[in-house]
Write a protein that holds these residues in place. Structure first.
Motif, PDB file in Angstrom:
ATOM      1  N   ARG A  75       0.833  -1.208   0.000  1.00 43.85           N
ATOM      2  CA  ARG A  75       0.000   0.000   0.000  1.00 43.85           C
ATOM      3  C   ARG A  75       0.868   1.257   0.000  1.00 43.85           C
ATOM      4  NH1 ARG A  75      -0.495   3.513   3.476  1.00 43.85           N
ATOM      5  NH2 ARG A  75      -2.159   5.082   3.417  1.00 43.85           N
ATOM      6  N   ASP A 114      -4.159  -7.426  -0.733  1.00 47.29           N
ATOM      7  CA  ASP A 114      -4.835  -6.489   0.171  1.00 47.29           C
ATOM      8  C   ASP A 114      -4.241  -5.089   0.048  1.00 47.29           C
ATOM      9  OD1 ASP A 114      -6.579  -8.371   1.136  1.00 47.29           O
ATOM     10  OD2 ASP A 114      -5.486  -8.740   3.014  1.00 47.29           O
ATOM     11  N   GLN A 118      -6.205  -1.713  -1.108  1.00 47.75           N
ATOM     12  CA  GLN A 118      -6.254  -0.527  -0.256  1.00 47.75           C
ATOM     13  C   GLN A 118      -5.756   0.706  -1.004  1.00 47.75           C
ATOM     14  OE1 GLN A 118      -4.235  -1.229   3.491  1.00 47.75           O
ATOM     15  NE2 GLN A 118      -5.377  -3.137   3.862  1.00 47.75           N
ATOM     16  N   GLU A 122      -7.883   4.094  -2.087  1.00 46.06           N
ATOM     17  CA  GLU A 122      -7.424   5.394  -1.580  1.00 46.06           C
ATOM     18  C   GLU A 122      -7.081   6.378  -2.687  1.00 46.06           C
ATOM     19  OE1 GLU A 122      -3.897   6.908   1.484  1.00 46.06           O
ATOM     20  OE2 GLU A 122      -4.582   4.813   1.507  1.00 46.06           O
TER      21      GLU A 122
END
Length: 324
Positions: A75, A114, A118, A122
């Motif tokens: 992320r 994941d 994310q 965002e």
């Protein structure tokens, strides 16, 4: 500045995106010590040659121990790239490396996925996974990685590749692994023409089902190879900052990025292991303009080349085209 120019990256090793701040954060969370001598007083990784770079890389990535670490790393990298205009990034992910830290193939995969989800939620940046085998661990383990990659069927896994020590084994030795991946519809790329010369690129394009080459810059030493790459439309994932840091070339004046492009070879820009080589994807685009003389339209074309060469599905690719 090229900051607002849309960018896409096809050559990034996930563990190689570990910043010193993340190393300290993960080490504290996992209650382990950071290796001595990893950073200098300016908070930069310390190394002076390729073996020392590998030691530094291993020292930093050894603090990655959990699914949460891989999720946070993924992320973080993608969100930072979105800030400089990146719309798409393919992450080279090594299940073998994650396995050394005690994570299963599925744990590692789902953690990275994941992080991709994310970052997309965002910022809108799209990330995908190219699962890689490690050359110096041998062809048999590569087959295992290819089988697990195909069996997982995760939509974020779009390709199969190979990194590691170019001086060990041949590209041809890994044909069984690449055939498994290619037969399942995964895009295939492999490192060649970086430490080893143009013969390693010939070995790859003659014996593996690849349409991209990681680095490939030393192809410039063989005019016949340059013609063949241009004729077949094989894309080189070029990482100039990495090449200079690792002394593949002594300086940017010697680097063949512009010559490759002018010869009709398709090229993209990547950062490889950015904090280790004191570069970023933004730096690579800016340097292409300032040092190699690429116009903003040519740089936009390089991004378009990356999107065209990306191993993503058609619907996602169409969405990316609309952004570049």
């Amino acid at each position: 500045m090229t900051l607002k120019l849309p960018k896409a990256e096809l050559h990034l090793h996930l563990e190689g995106a570990m910043t010193p701040d993340l190393v300290r954060r993960f080490a504290a969370r996992n209650k382990i010590s950071v290796a001595d001598g990893l950073f200098d007083e300016n908070d930069r990784y310390i190394w002076s040659d390729f073996p020392q770079f590998l030691d530094s890389f291993d020292g930093a990535s050894s603090v990655i121990r959990t699914r949460q670490d891989y999720t946070d790393l993924t992320r973080h990298y993608l969100v930072e790239q979105a800030k400089i205009g990146a719309v798409y990034v393919e992450l080279f992910c090594s299940s073998s490396h994650a396995g050394m830290q005690g994570l299963s193939f599925d744990e590692h995969l789902l953690a990275v996925a994941d992080g991709i989800d994310q970052a997309f939620a965002e910022t809108g940046i799209i990330g995908r996974i190219v699962m890689t085998c490690v050359r110096h661990l041998g062809p048999e383990l590569a087959v295992d990685v290819a089988r697990e990659t195909v069996a997982c069927g995760h939509p974020h896994v779009v390709g199969f590749g190979m990194g590691g020590n170019e001086s060990m084994f041949t590209q041809k030795d890994f044909y069984p692994a690449f055939k498994i991946a290619a037969d399942a519809g995964l895009g295939c790329t492999t490192h060649a023409g970086e430490v080893q010369g143009p013969e390693s690129v010939w070995d790859a394009i003659d014996h593996l089902p690849v349409d991209r080459i990681g680095h490939g810059v030393r192809s410039i030493e063989d005019a016949k190879l340059i013609d063949e790459l241009a004729r077949r439309g094989i894309v080189l994932e070029v990482c100039p900052g990495s090449n200079i840091a690792l002394s593949v070339y002594p300086d940017y004046a010697s680097h063949p990025l512009r010559k490759l492009y002018d010869a009709g070879v398709k090229v993209t820009l990547g950062s490889d292991d950015p904090p280790f080589f004191h570069t970023t994807l933004a730096d690579e685009y800016q340097r292409a303009q300032d040092v190699f003389g690429f116009s903003k339209e040519e740089l936009r074309g390089i991004t378009q080349t990356a999107i065209a060469a990306a191993y993503v599905d058609g619907e996602t690719k169409a969405a990316l085209w609309s952004r570049v």
